[in-house]
Structures are given as C-alpha cells and as structure tokens.
Design a protein around this motif. Sequence first.
Motif, PDB file in Angstrom:
ATOM      1  N   ALA A  44     -32.584   7.976-118.824  1.00  0.00           N
ATOM      2  CA  ALA A  44     -31.228   8.494-118.692  1.00  0.00           C
ATOM      3  C   ALA A  44     -30.383   7.569-117.828  1.00  0.00           C
ATOM      4  CB  ALA A  44     -31.259   9.886-118.070  1.00  0.00           C
ATOM      5  N   GLU A  45     -29.093   7.470-118.153  1.00  0.00           N
ATOM      6  CA  GLU A  45     -28.169   6.681-117.346  1.00  0.00           C
ATOM      7  C   GLU A  45     -27.905   7.388-116.019  1.00  0.00           C
ATOM      8  OE1 GLU A  45     -25.616   4.719-121.015  1.00  0.00           O
ATOM      9  OE2 GLU A  45     -24.625   5.662-119.323  1.00  0.00           O
ATOM     10  N   PRO A  46     -27.524   6.643-114.991  1.00  0.00           N
ATOM     11  CA  PRO A  46     -27.185   7.275-113.713  1.00  0.00           C
ATOM     12  C   PRO A  46     -25.853   8.016-113.822  1.00  0.00           C
ATOM     13  CG  PRO A  46     -26.674   4.953-113.641  1.00  0.00           C
ATOM     14  CD  PRO A  46     -27.384   5.192-114.947  1.00  0.00           C
ATOM     15  N   ASP A  47     -25.576   8.833-112.843  1.00  0.00           N
ATOM     16  CA  ASP A  47     -24.289   9.513-112.800  1.00  0.00           C
ATOM     17  C   ASP A  47     -23.174   8.476-112.703  1.00  0.00           C
ATOM     18  OD1 ASP A  47     -25.575  12.169-110.701  1.00  0.00           O
ATOM     19  OD2 ASP A  47     -25.550  11.971-112.875  1.00  0.00           O
ATOM     20  N   GLY A  48     -22.100   8.686-113.424  1.00  0.00           N
ATOM     21  CA  GLY A  48     -20.976   7.764-113.373  1.00  0.00           C
ATOM     22  C   GLY A  48     -21.186   6.577-114.293  1.00  0.00           C
ATOM     23  N   GLU A  49     -20.133   5.804-114.445  1.00  0.00           N
ATOM     24  CA  GLU A  49     -20.162   4.640-115.315  1.00  0.00           C
ATOM     25  C   GLU A  49     -20.898   3.480-114.633  1.00  0.00           C
ATOM     26  OE1 GLU A  49     -18.930   3.938-118.499  1.00  0.00           O
ATOM     27  OE2 GLU A  49     -18.918   6.121-118.574  1.00  0.00           O
ATOM     28  N   PRO A  50     -21.637   2.671-115.413  1.00  0.00           N
ATOM     29  CA  PRO A  50     -22.230   1.462-114.838  1.00  0.00           C
ATOM     30  C   PRO A  50     -21.152   0.546-114.270  1.00  0.00           C
ATOM     31  CG  PRO A  50     -23.152   1.919-117.008  1.00  0.00           C
ATOM     32  CD  PRO A  50     -21.986   2.840-116.829  1.00  0.00           C
ATOM     33  N   ARG A  51     -21.469  -0.153-113.205  1.00  0.00           N
ATOM     34  CA  ARG A  51     -20.513  -1.040-112.552  1.00  0.00           C
ATOM     35  C   ARG A  51     -20.365  -2.343-113.328  1.00  0.00           C
ATOM     36  NH1 ARG A  51     -23.396   1.700-108.560  1.00  0.00           N
ATOM     37  NH2 ARG A  51     -22.081   2.726-106.994  1.00  0.00           N
ATOM     38  N   ARG A  52     -19.136  -2.786-113.446  1.00  0.00           N
ATOM     39  CA  ARG A  52     -18.818  -4.092-114.023  1.00  0.00           C
ATOM     40  C   ARG A  52     -18.180  -4.904-112.907  1.00  0.00           C
ATOM     41  NH1 ARG A  52     -19.024   0.511-117.434  1.00  0.00           N
ATOM     42  NH2 ARG A  52     -18.718   0.002-119.643  1.00  0.00           N
ATOM     43  N   ILE A  53     -18.917  -5.856-112.365  1.00  0.00           N
ATOM     44  CA  ILE A  53     -18.524  -6.552-111.140  1.00  0.00           C
ATOM     45  C   ILE A  53     -18.457  -8.048-111.401  1.00  0.00           C
ATOM     46  CG2 ILE A  53     -19.222  -7.026-108.742  1.00  0.00           C
ATOM     47  CD1 ILE A  53     -20.685  -4.321-108.779  1.00  0.00           C
ATOM     48  N   ALA A  54     -17.532  -8.730-110.740  1.00  0.00           N
ATOM     49  CA  ALA A  54     -17.464 -10.187-110.826  1.00  0.00           C
ATOM     50  C   ALA A  54     -16.969 -10.751-109.510  1.00  0.00           C
ATOM     51  CB  ALA A  54     -16.550 -10.631-111.968  1.00  0.00           C
ATOM     52  N   TYR A  55     -17.503 -11.896-109.143  1.00  0.00           N
ATOM     53  CA  TYR A  55     -17.032 -12.636-107.977  1.00  0.00           C
ATOM     54  C   TYR A  55     -15.796 -13.460-108.335  1.00  0.00           C
ATOM     55  CZ  TYR A  55     -21.013 -11.907-104.791  1.00  0.00           C
ATOM     56  OH  TYR A  55     -21.947 -11.369-103.940  1.00  0.00           O
ATOM     57  N   PHE A  56     -14.883 -13.541-107.369  1.00  0.00           N
ATOM     58  CA  PHE A  56     -13.746 -14.451-107.448  1.00  0.00           C
ATOM     59  C   PHE A  56     -13.922 -15.479-106.338  1.00  0.00           C
ATOM     60  CE2 PHE A  56      -9.548 -15.944-106.213  1.00  0.00           C
ATOM     61  CZ  PHE A  56      -8.931 -16.195-107.424  1.00  0.00           C
ATOM     62  N   ALA A  57     -14.082 -16.745-106.712  1.00  0.00           N
ATOM     63  CA  ALA A  57     -14.292 -17.824-105.743  1.00  0.00           C
ATOM     64  C   ALA A  57     -12.934 -18.348-105.287  1.00  0.00           C
ATOM     65  CB  ALA A  57     -15.121 -18.949-106.360  1.00  0.00           C
ATOM     66  N   GLU A  58     -12.528 -17.943-104.095  1.00  0.00           N
ATOM     67  CA  GLU A  58     -11.174 -18.224-103.615  1.00  0.00           C
ATOM     68  C   GLU A  58     -10.849 -19.714-103.554  1.00  0.00           C
ATOM     69  OE1 GLU A  58      -9.106 -19.508 -99.938  1.00  0.00           O
ATOM     70  OE2 GLU A  58     -10.803 -18.191 -99.476  1.00  0.00           O
ATOM     71  N   TRP A  59     -11.833 -20.568-103.251  1.00  0.00           N
ATOM     72  CA  TRP A  59     -11.566 -22.006-103.130  1.00  0.00           C
ATOM     73  C   TRP A  59     -11.183 -22.631-104.465  1.00  0.00           C
ATOM     74  CZ3 TRP A  59     -16.314 -19.700-102.262  1.00  0.00           C
ATOM     75  CH2 TRP A  59     -17.309 -19.920-103.219  1.00  0.00           C
ATOM     76  N   ASN A  60     -11.497 -21.951-105.584  1.00  0.00           N
ATOM     77  CA  ASN A  60     -11.151 -22.528-106.883  1.00  0.00           C
ATOM     78  C   ASN A  60      -9.705 -22.287-107.280  1.00  0.00           C
ATOM     79  OD1 ASN A  60     -13.497 -23.894-107.430  1.00  0.00           O
ATOM     80  ND2 ASN A  60     -14.506 -22.113-108.314  1.00  0.00           N
ATOM     81  N   ILE A  61      -8.952 -21.578-106.434  1.00  0.00           N
ATOM     82  CA  ILE A  61      -7.501 -21.565-106.630  1.00  0.00           C
ATOM     83  C   ILE A  61      -6.976 -22.985-106.466  1.00  0.00           C
ATOM     84  CG2 ILE A  61      -5.294 -20.707-105.768  1.00  0.00           C
ATOM     85  CD1 ILE A  61      -6.795 -18.233-104.747  1.00  0.00           C
ATOM     86  N   ALA A  62      -7.391 -23.640-105.395  1.00  0.00           N
ATOM     87  CA  ALA A  62      -6.959 -25.015-105.138  1.00  0.00           C
ATOM     88  C   ALA A  62      -7.740 -26.023-105.976  1.00  0.00           C
ATOM     89  CB  ALA A  62      -7.108 -25.334-103.645  1.00  0.00           C
ATOM     90  N   ASN A  63      -9.069 -25.824-106.111  1.00  0.00           N
ATOM     91  CA  ASN A  63      -9.904 -26.818-106.784  1.00  0.00           C
ATOM     92  C   ASN A  63      -9.710 -26.860-108.289  1.00  0.00           C
ATOM     93  OD1 ASN A  63     -10.969 -27.473-104.334  1.00  0.00           O
ATOM     94  ND2 ASN A  63     -12.971 -26.550-104.667  1.00  0.00           N
ATOM     95  N   ARG A  64      -9.465 -25.701-108.894  1.00  0.00           N
ATOM     96  CA  ARG A  64      -9.425 -25.628-110.352  1.00  0.00           C
ATOM     97  C   ARG A  64      -8.179 -24.958-110.908  1.00  0.00           C
ATOM     98  NH1 ARG A  64     -14.641 -27.100-111.259  1.00  0.00           N
ATOM     99  NH2 ARG A  64     -16.067 -26.600-109.538  1.00  0.00           N
ATOM    100  N   GLY A  65      -7.300 -24.499-110.031  1.00  0.00           N
ATOM    101  CA  GLY A  65      -6.097 -23.845-110.492  1.00  0.00           C
ATOM    102  C   GLY A  65      -6.333 -22.482-111.104  1.00  0.00           C
ATOM    103  N   TYR A  66      -7.462 -21.842-110.766  1.00  0.00           N
ATOM    104  CA  TYR A  66      -7.751 -20.501-111.281  1.00  0.00           C
ATOM    105  C   TYR A  66      -7.229 -19.492-110.272  1.00  0.00           C
ATOM    106  CZ  TYR A  66     -10.184 -16.569-113.384  1.00  0.00           C
ATOM    107  OH  TYR A  66     -10.470 -15.358-113.986  1.00  0.00           O
ATOM    108  N   THR A  67      -6.228 -18.705-110.675  1.00  0.00           N
ATOM    109  CA  THR A  67      -5.566 -17.787-109.769  1.00  0.00           C
ATOM    110  C   THR A  67      -5.881 -16.339-110.128  1.00  0.00           C
ATOM    111  OG1 THR A  67      -3.550 -17.582-111.091  1.00  0.00           O
ATOM    112  CG2 THR A  67      -3.676 -19.443-109.540  1.00  0.00           C
ATOM    113  N   VAL A  68      -5.425 -15.431-109.279  1.00  0.00           N
ATOM    114  CA  VAL A  68      -5.617 -14.005-109.545  1.00  0.00           C
ATOM    115  C   VAL A  68      -4.934 -13.604-110.847  1.00  0.00           C
ATOM    116  CG1 VAL A  68      -5.156 -11.682-108.670  1.00  0.00           C
ATOM    117  CG2 VAL A  68      -5.900 -13.479-107.094  1.00  0.00           C
TER     118      VAL A  68
END
Length: 449
Positions: A44-68
């Motif tokens: 059986a699944e746990p109570d509530g929806e499974p978590r969908r999580i991702a890291y945001f690497a803040e230094w890649n705003i400057a390094n790669r131009g990937y923004t929020v």
Amino acid sequence: MPADQRARATRAGGRRPGAVAALAAAVLLGAVLTSAFVVIVARAEPDGEPRRIAYFAEWNIANRGYTVRDIEESGAAERLTRVLWAFGHVGADGRCGVPADGNQAWELYQRRYPAELSVSGEADGYRQPLAGALNQLRALRERHPGLGASISLGGWNGSAFLSDAALTEESRRAFVASCVDLWLRGDLPHRDGEPQGGPGAAEGVFDGVDLDWEWPGGGGRTGNAARPQDRRNLTLLAAEFRRQLDALSAETGRTYTLSVSLPHDLERMRAGYEPELYDLVDFATVQGYDFTGSWSATTDHHSQLYAPRDAPTATSVDRSVRGYLSHGLPADKLVVGFPGFGRGWRGVPPDGFGRHAPSAGPAEGGYGEGTDAYADLRDRPGLRFLDPLNGTYWIYDGDAWWTFDPPEVVALKGTYARERGLGGLMLWNLDMDPDGELVAAMDESLGEG
C-alpha cells in the motif's frame, strides 16, 4: 551532491533523428544482455502523495545561466512538491551566514532582475528589500502554493564545519538559531551599500531545512572536521532543529519541514547515522547515484536500480533502500534520489557493447572529469541500450561509454518507489534537466496506479 558538479557546461538542443527507433531496438537487446528480473512485491502507498523533489544549484545561475524562471518555464514547478536550495553556507564559526567575499550575496538577494528573467515578468525596483534569486523563489512559490522550499545546509563542498557546529549543546543551539534567523525569519545582512536586506527581508521564502552533512564521522571532502561522536551529535543536532522549528511554528502558525540527505553506502550509514534520527525528520533523501565514476577503471552503472548479475559490484538503489529500511527508516519517509547527470569512460572495447569493460580513463564531459548532464547526454551520438530489468541505460559509440538515467529509467524508479510505499523521488539537479523531462517522468510515474 557529486563532488565535480561545479564546472561549466553548455546546454543541448533537440533530439537527434532516429533516437526513438534506436531505443526500441535497444530495449530488445537489453533483454538479451541482462540478468533475471527481480520480482516486485506491491504494498500500500503511504498516506498523502509521494514527494517530487529536486535540488536547485544556486551557483549555476552564474555558471550556466539557469535561473528560477527556468523552473517555471520548463513546467517543473507545477510538478514538484519541494525544491531543495543548494547550499546554505556554514562558516568556521559554526553559524549559518552569507559569505562576505565572492558574489553570493549579490546573486542571492541583491541582483535586480530585468522583466525578461523574472518569474513575474516584471522588473525589480532598485530599493526593494529583497531582490536576487530569493525574490524569484518567493514569486515562484506564490504562483505554486503547493511548492515547498528548503534551504539545504552543507553539501560536498560545504560540510567542513558541521562537526564543529554539532559538537556541544551550546554550539548546536547557536548554530540552529543562526540558521532559523537567516533562512526562515529572513534576517539578511546589508552588504556593500546595497539597499537589500534587513530583518525579515526574506521571511517566508523557505519553509524547511535540509541537513546535507557529507559525511558524519568522516569520508567526505579532504579537510572536513570529523569526529567519532558525529553519529550521535547529528541526532542531537536534528533534535535541536526540530525543537526550534516547532517553536517557530507555534509563533507563526506555519509548518516547517526538516529533512536529511543520506549516502547510498551502507557502511557509512551504520557509521554515521542513528536510527533515532529518522523519528526527527519529515523525510530523508538517499543518494541513489555515484556508485562509480572516474575513480574506477571499469565501466559500470552509477545509478542502477538493481545490480546486473555480472556487475563489478553489488551496489544498487534497491540494495540501499533495503539497507535503510532494515536500519529503521520508515518507508514513507525514504525518498530515492536519482541523477540528472551521467558518468562516462573513453577507450572502451566493444565486448558487451562496452558494459563492465576496462577503459583508458574518464571520458571528456561538460561537468568535470567523466561527468555530463542529461541534457547533453540525451543528444550524444552512439548506440543506445535500455536494460528494463535492472533499470539501467547506456550509450556506446565505439570508444566512449556513458551511463545515465533517461525518462524511461526514472519511470522505472517511480514505479519501484510507488509499489513499495516509499516517500517519493528526488532529482539532483534541475539545471541538468532544463526542459523538465526527468521531472515529468518522476511526476507521472509516481502518480500512476
């Protein structure tokens, strides 16, 4: 987090023609090459929806131009339940802070975004109390009220002083208070004559803390403080975080999340983590990657769901999951981490299409030695192979051999997590999946059934 993820890389374009046909053929070949299927026992699944999580690497705003804003435009924001912001700085004084040197303060909360880079589509004003990436994260969460955000403390490059911060009751209390004040109350320092900052400037941007201590008791980056008592002190540190977060919740009426990042290595698990820790956190992410890499002369999958019968080692996601469940981590708190990057080798002979073969060394990658992002590996030329029984994938071009998790493998891991009642999946990290393909596979696979 991987140790070699800070190098600059370029983002890839669209898929190459013929990729679908090659993949279909590879599925059939994969069934021939792989070992026996491991039977999945549903629960059986746990109570509530499974978590969908991702890291945001803040230094890649400057390094790669990937923004929020890219999280929004890729469609990832509407699919995720939480973003883990990497990383909050822990200083030599054992306190959370924003380094005075470098450009972190500027990128975090002083940089005024033009309309074309902002989540809202409106330009920042010069004197607004919060600008920078944190203001963009606040705007993103306003658009997606179900999206949580945790500040992740430590990481591979930032865990040097966590042992000191956790050492005594006094140091733990002061460390946690500094983190709560800075990241949850939002008391940002004024810097360099800029108008941004001040008490409460970033209040409400984050609603959680993630402890990414790599690693309690040692085995992390050279120069990190480490002690035999780290194992116990981590539990005490989590208890202090829980105490202060609950006190803040009573004050504000808001709920605050506490999580911890865990290694895949079971020996390190036993040496660095007490089962009591799991009672104190809302969830724990297990790093289901970096099983191998440039340090090995033999090609192998670095994030395999199951270890094929002829694999050099028995390390796998399934092995780590079973180890943590036996160690006392509740299934519905265990979130399986998967990589947005791959590992590669060069000078690989054709036997077995390069799988589990000797190599001449790591292949050239855009994220450091033998490492590249999914966005680039997706379009790399070569024969492509999917092993659906063991949850692995690789590319072989006659010399270089690369292994990574495409959406098909992420979907297999989502099914695995869902059928075992696990807490969900986690991606390291978002800029490696700029079109949101891996996030979509995570979301869709966890929502099936």
